[in-house]
Design a protein around this motif. Structure first.
Motif, PDB file in Angstrom:
ATOM      1  N   THR A  40       0.812  -1.222   0.000  1.00 32.09           N
ATOM      2  CA  THR A  40       0.000   0.000   0.000  1.00 32.09           C
ATOM      3  C   THR A  40       0.839   1.264   0.000  1.00 32.09           C
ATOM      4  O   THR A  40       0.305   2.350   0.141  1.00 32.09           O
ATOM      5  N   GLY A  41       2.173   1.126  -0.142  1.00 29.22           N
ATOM      6  CA  GLY A  41       3.000   2.300  -0.370  1.00 29.22           C
ATOM      7  C   GLY A  41       3.790   2.841   0.803  1.00 29.22           C
ATOM      8  O   GLY A  41       4.213   3.998   0.767  1.00 29.22           O
ATOM      9  N   ALA A  42       4.040   2.038   1.827  1.00 26.79           N
ATOM     10  CA  ALA A  42       4.823   2.528   2.970  1.00 26.79           C
ATOM     11  C   ALA A  42       6.218   2.966   2.530  1.00 26.79           C
ATOM     12  O   ALA A  42       6.667   4.075   2.852  1.00 26.79           O
ATOM     13  N   GLU A  63      -3.725  -6.602  -7.427  1.00 30.13           N
ATOM     14  CA  GLU A  63      -4.387  -5.417  -7.989  1.00 30.13           C
ATOM     15  C   GLU A  63      -5.007  -4.543  -6.904  1.00 30.13           C
ATOM     16  O   GLU A  63      -4.997  -3.314  -7.001  1.00 30.13           O
ATOM     17  N   SER A  64      -5.550  -5.162  -5.840  1.00 27.80           N
ATOM     18  CA  SER A  64      -6.173  -4.364  -4.782  1.00 27.80           C
ATOM     19  C   SER A  64      -5.131  -3.547  -4.025  1.00 27.80           C
ATOM     20  O   SER A  64      -5.422  -2.436  -3.562  1.00 27.80           O
ATOM     21  N   VAL A  71      -3.995   5.452  -4.387  1.00 26.83           N
ATOM     22  CA  VAL A  71      -4.789   6.467  -3.699  1.00 26.83           C
ATOM     23  C   VAL A  71      -3.978   7.104  -2.578  1.00 26.83           C
ATOM     24  O   VAL A  71      -3.989   8.324  -2.387  1.00 26.83           O
ATOM     25  N   ARG A  72      -3.242   6.282  -1.833  1.00 30.77           N
ATOM     26  CA  ARG A  72      -2.487   6.789  -0.681  1.00 30.77           C
ATOM     27  C   ARG A  72      -1.225   7.531  -1.098  1.00 30.77           C
ATOM     28  O   ARG A  72      -0.770   8.425  -0.386  1.00 30.77           O
ATOM     29  N   GLU A  73      -0.610   7.142  -2.218  1.00 29.39           N
ATOM     30  CA  GLU A  73       0.618   7.796  -2.661  1.00 29.39           C
ATOM     31  C   GLU A  73       0.557   8.065  -4.159  1.00 29.39           C
ATOM     32  O   GLU A  73       1.141   7.351  -4.978  1.00 29.39           O
ATOM     33  N   TRP A  78       1.941   3.955 -10.453  1.00 30.02           N
ATOM     34  CA  TRP A  78       1.588   2.623  -9.963  1.00 30.02           C
ATOM     35  C   TRP A  78       1.245   1.691 -11.112  1.00 30.02           C
ATOM     36  O   TRP A  78       0.501   2.053 -12.026  1.00 30.02           O
ATOM     37  N   ARG A  79       1.796   0.464 -11.050  1.00 24.74           N
ATOM     38  CA  ARG A  79       1.527  -0.544 -12.070  1.00 24.74           C
ATOM     39  C   ARG A  79       1.350  -1.902 -11.420  1.00 24.74           C
ATOM     40  O   ARG A  79       2.084  -2.263 -10.500  1.00 24.74           O
TER      41      ARG A  79
END
Length: 255
Positions: A40-42, A63-64, A71-73, A78-79
């Motif tokens: 999720t982008g930490a 994909e989720s 959305v968060r970063e 994003w791919r």
């Protein structure tokens, strides 16, 4: 799963190491960065903060996770991508980075070969993996609570997968098989802090594949309550802290 992962696991388990790994990435002064298994982008956010002049492409197989991460970063590109079959041209990145993702690759030499392919000449591969389960205070406490609740059939996901790739000699052999040379190996122990043991339990129970192993059971709710209770008894009420050990690696092309 991404929501539970982000809320309960990312702050306590992943952000401390993301700050450390991003600082290491910044020292390499990359201009083009590819992140594998970004979740999720930490780490993605930490990279963009530490290296604001770099372009960052963040990828994940799930994909989720890509949807949640974008959305968060939104500063990153994003791919959705399989690390074993990357949809990028040769020599396109001067840094490939991966935080706690290599343990999940079914064929690690194949994934590392793809890393080698997309690395520009002189580029670096910077990645981390968890140490043995016993070296992770939160993970060990959770697994012990799970085994107490299910003495004859507790899921072994944590021990087998996230903490099952902890031998640097095995990592070095996989890198060599892919045409990469191991550069540095450093064991890092940081402290994780969570608002409660129940939060950590919820993260492991609903933000990892342990969820799928329990949800089909008729007694799933009672099992989750028992695990949470045992973790709270062991770690204490209120905010909790625990040491966590990982190994950070760098690698480069053998050529």
């Amino acid at each position: 799963m991404p929501e539970a992962y982000e809320q309960h696991l990312v702050p306590a388990l992943f952000r401390p190491f993301a700050a450390d790994l991003a600082a290491r990435a910044a020292a390499l002064r990359p201009l083009t960065v590819l992140e594998l298994a970004a979740g999720t982008g930490a780490l993605t956010s930490a990279l963009l903060t530490e290296v604001p002049t770099a372009s960052v492409v963040a990828t994940d197989l799930n994909e989720s996770m890509v949807t949640a991460g974008s959305v968060r970063e939104p500063r990153a590109d994003w791919r959705q991508a399989d690390a074993q079959d990357l949809p990028f041209e040769d020599a396109g990145f001067d840094l490939v980075v991966c935080q706690f993702g290599v343990m999940f690759f079914p064929d690690r030499p194949a994934a590392y070969a793809e890393v080698r392919r997309v690395l520009a000449p002189g580029g670096r591969f910077l990645f981390s993996s968890w140490g043995p389960l016993a070296s992770h205070g939160f993970g060990a406490a959770f697994q012990a609570a799970l085994e107490k609740a299910l003495p004859d059939g507790a899921p072994t996901f944590l021990r087998d997968v996230p903490h099952g790739y902890a031998d640097p000699a095995v990592v070095a052999a996989d890198l060599t098989a892919a045409g990469l040379t191991l550069g540095t190996v450093e064991e890092v122990t940081l402290e994780g802090v969570a608002p409660s043991a129940a939060s950590v339990a919820m993260g492991f129970l609903t933000g990892t594949p342990v969820n799928a192993a329990l949800e089909a059971r008729a007694d799933a709710q009672a099992l989750r309550a028992a695990v949470t209770r045992t973790m709270t008894e062991g770690l204490g009420a209120g905010p909790v802290a625990a040491p966590m050990t990982a190994t950070v690696y760098t690698a480069h092309d053998q050529a």
